[in-house]
Structures are given as structure tokens and as C-alpha cells.
Design an enzyme around this catalytic site. Structure first.
Site, PDB file in Angstrom:
ATOM      1  N   LYS A   1       0.541   4.809  -6.867  1.00  0.00           N
ATOM      2  CA  LYS A   1       0.378   6.269  -6.798  1.00  0.00           C
ATOM      3  C   LYS A   1       1.614   6.901  -6.166  1.00  0.00           C
ATOM      4  O   LYS A   1       2.408   6.249  -5.473  1.00  0.00           O
ATOM      5  CB  LYS A   1      -0.873   6.650  -6.000  1.00  0.00           C
ATOM      6  CG  LYS A   1      -0.945   6.089  -4.572  1.00  0.00           C
ATOM      7  CD  LYS A   1      -0.167   6.888  -3.553  1.00  0.00           C
ATOM      8  CE  LYS A   1      -0.203   6.274  -2.158  1.00  0.00           C
ATOM      9  NZ  LYS A   1       0.764   6.918  -1.229  1.00  0.00           N
TER      10      LYS A   1
ATOM     11  N   ALA B   1      -3.747  -0.946  -4.301  1.00  0.00           N
ATOM     12  CA  ALA B   1      -4.041  -1.249  -5.703  1.00  0.00           C
ATOM     13  C   ALA B   1      -4.494  -2.702  -5.853  1.00  0.00           C
ATOM     14  O   ALA B   1      -5.417  -2.999  -6.621  1.00  0.00           O
ATOM     15  CB  ALA B   1      -2.815  -0.976  -6.567  1.00  0.00           C
TER      16      ALA B   1
ATOM     17  N   ASP C   1      -6.114   4.367   1.086  1.00  0.00           N
ATOM     18  CA  ASP C   1      -5.689   4.599  -0.298  1.00  0.00           C
ATOM     19  C   ASP C   1      -6.486   3.800  -1.319  1.00  0.00           C
ATOM     20  O   ASP C   1      -6.324   4.007  -2.526  1.00  0.00           O
ATOM     21  CB  ASP C   1      -4.207   4.252  -0.455  1.00  0.00           C
ATOM     22  CG  ASP C   1      -3.284   5.268   0.201  1.00  0.00           C
ATOM     23  OD1 ASP C   1      -3.740   6.395   0.472  1.00  0.00           O
ATOM     24  OD2 ASP C   1      -2.107   4.932   0.437  1.00  0.00           O
TER      25      ASP C   1
END
Length: 306
Positions: free
Chosen positions: A12, A114, A146
Site C-alpha cells: 500500500k 501483507a 496495517d
């Protein structure tokens, strides 16, 4: 036959990132405009007959310069994600997890988050634990602020510590060029330096992302968006890595509409007017400055099985 399930999750960028003062828990309140972009991490989960959970690095991991330096111990986020899911669901079987890393390590793009998101999705499917996306997101928030966005993908406003997400429906894509560094920056170190720089200042707690930048991103208004990119962590990141200033200038000289440090850095994100423009910028940076750069776009989907 041994069963393997592979999940993919995006890195991101923070199109806008406002940071408040430290909270009592040590975190900072933020107001972030997240955009998931087309640079992905893959996690392959292979069933084991015993209860062991292991992690390895795929040889094709382009973001890892020296595999010997990549941590594969119990602190690795994919192991932590798998163990968290197993504890939460009472699952006892083990798994071998293999990461293919493409997102810059310690680069301000949420690559570790991620990885965690992809591990949760892959293990949930492999083990048949049946958690829905909302339940996985709640688990993921215990691994990092995140992780919920890496699960959801797309674009979103993030408040709190970044985990209180309000998804946005974008009408069009935006194109970017990512310029990774050959080194990483510690996110806690960048926040600590920001606090030092702000010592004695009355810093407000952000409660929203500026509506104009949301409107520009949602509407695909590249010209307006170029003048609204902002990141409160930039001064701290540039103090720790002064060479970032040169990279930002080179990006703008190569024709980028605007440039910013992604998250806590040191990856630099350059806004382009379209896919061809992004490729031109990336090629120019490589030819004239020897900088490896990636043309990417957003939004893209969050963690999913491939």
C-alpha cells in the site's frame, strides 16, 4: 497428495498521512488515505501431518537482496499469523509457509502486513477454519495496524491507529512509480524522530482525512491530487535518510506529477498521469539515475486465494 493453497496480498501507499501525538499505549493516532497497489506478496501454505509451523523464503523473492539476512524465526509475521489463527480456532494441524516477497522490506509499504494478511487467508482456507473477512480482520489487527487494510485492499480512510477503516469506491485507477531504497527504515524509529522534531509543539489529534484529497482520489482528478499528497512522517524519514530528498527531486525532474515518501519510508511514490507516463518515468529513472523503479497502479483487491 500434499495440499497447498497460495494467497496474494498487496502493498500500500498512504496518499495522505496525518499523525497525531503519542497515545498512552505508545501508538499514534493517524488519519490515513490508504491505496492498495499492484505490488504483491504471496504466501503458499502447505499442509503438514504434524502440528509444526514453519516459514521459508521463495527463491524468486525480488525484494530480498540477501536471503541469509531475512528473519525466518518465531517473530516472522506469517508464523505469528498462523499461530494466532490456530489458537483462535482451536486448530491443531501444522503448515509450511513460503513467502514470495516483492514489496520493499521496511519500505513504508506494509509488506510485512501483507504477508500476515496472506497467511491468514491461506491458512483459513487450507485448514477449513471458516472465518469470514471481518473475523480475519479483527484477528489481523492484533498483528499490526496495517493488516486489516491488506485484507480489504482497494482504498480506504483509516483512523485510530489506522485500523478503523472506511472503504472508498474509486471511479478510476491512478498510476504510480515506486522507487525502493537499498536500505530500510524502522517504523518505530521514524515515529520516535517525529516526536523529537515536534517536542514542545501542540499537535492536534487528526480526526479525518482532508475531504479534498479524498474527492480527488475518488474522482481520478490527477491534477488536484498532485497538489494534495501529504505525509507527516516525511521530515523524520528525511532526517534519518537525507538521500530521500534527492530521490524526490529526481522523480519530479523525470516528469512525475508529484512525489512523496510512502508511509515511514524510505520507498518513494511518484504520481503519474497514466500507465504509459508511469512506464516513461520508471525508464528515465533507470536510464539516467540507475534507480530501479516499479510502475504500479491502484486500487487492487485485498488478500485473496490465487
Amino acid at each position: 497428495m500434499t495440499r497447498t493453497i497460495t494467497a496474494r496480498a498487496p502493498g500500500k501507499i498512504n496518499v495522505s498521512f496525518r499523525v497525531g501525538p503519542p497515545r498512552s499505549d505508545g501508538y499514534h493516532a493517524v488519519a490515513s488515505l490508504y491505496l492498495a497497489v499492484s505490488l504483491f506478496e504471496d504466501v503458499a501454505a502447505t499442509a503438514r501431518a504434524d502440528a509444526a509451523i514453519t516459514v521459508s523464503l521463495h527463491p524468486g523473492s525480488s525484494a530480498v537482496a540477501d536471503p541469509e539476512d531475512f528473519p525466518l524465526g518465531e517473530d516472522n509475521l506469517v508464523i505469528r499469523a498462523a499461530r494466532l489463527l490456530a489458537r483462535h480456532t482451536g486448530h491443531v494441524a501444522g503448515v509450511d509457509l513460503e513467502i514470495t516477497k516483492r514489496v520493499p522490506i521496511a519500505g513504508g509499504m506494509g509488506g510485512g502486513s501483507a504477508d500476515a494478511a496472506a497467511a491468514l487467508v491461506a491458512c483459513n482456507a487450507l485448514w477449513g477454519t471458516g472465518l469470514n473477512r471481518e473475523e480475519l480482520s479483527r484477528l489481523g489487527s492484533r498483528l499490526g495496524a496495517d493488516v486489516p487494510f491488506a485484507l480489504s485492499g482497494g482504498a480506504a480512510v483509516g483512523l485510530g491507529v489506522g485500523d478503523e477503516l472506511s472503504p472508498l469506491l474509486l471511479r478510476t485507477r491512478t498510476d504510480w512509480v515506486l522507487v525502493p531504497a537499498s536500505y530500510g527504515l524502522s517504523t518505530p524509529a521514524v515515529y520516535s524522530r517525529l516526536d523529537t522534531l515536534r517536542d514542545g509543539l501542540d499537535v492536534p489529534t487528526p480526526t479525518e482525512v482532508e475531504p479534498a484529497v479524498v474527492q480527488a482520489l475518488v474522482g481520478g482528478d490527477h491534477g488536484a491530487l498532485a497538489g494534495l499528497l501529504a505525509n507527516d512522517l516525511t521530515p523524520a524519514a528525511m532526517e534519518l535518510a537525507p538521500e530521500l530528498g534527492a530521490v524526490l527531486r529526481m522523480g519530479e525532474q523525470a516528469g512525475a506529477l508529484s512525489a512523496l515518501v510512502s508511509g515511514s519510508g524510505p520507498t518513494v511514490a511518484l504520481l503519474a498521469s497514466g500507465p504509459e507516463h508511469a512506464r516513461e518515468i520508471a525508464n528515465q529513472l533507470l536510464d539516467e539515475a540507475g534507480l530501479a523503479a516499479h510502475a504500479v497502479h491502484g486500487p487492487v483487491h485485498g488478500a485473496s486465494i490465487i
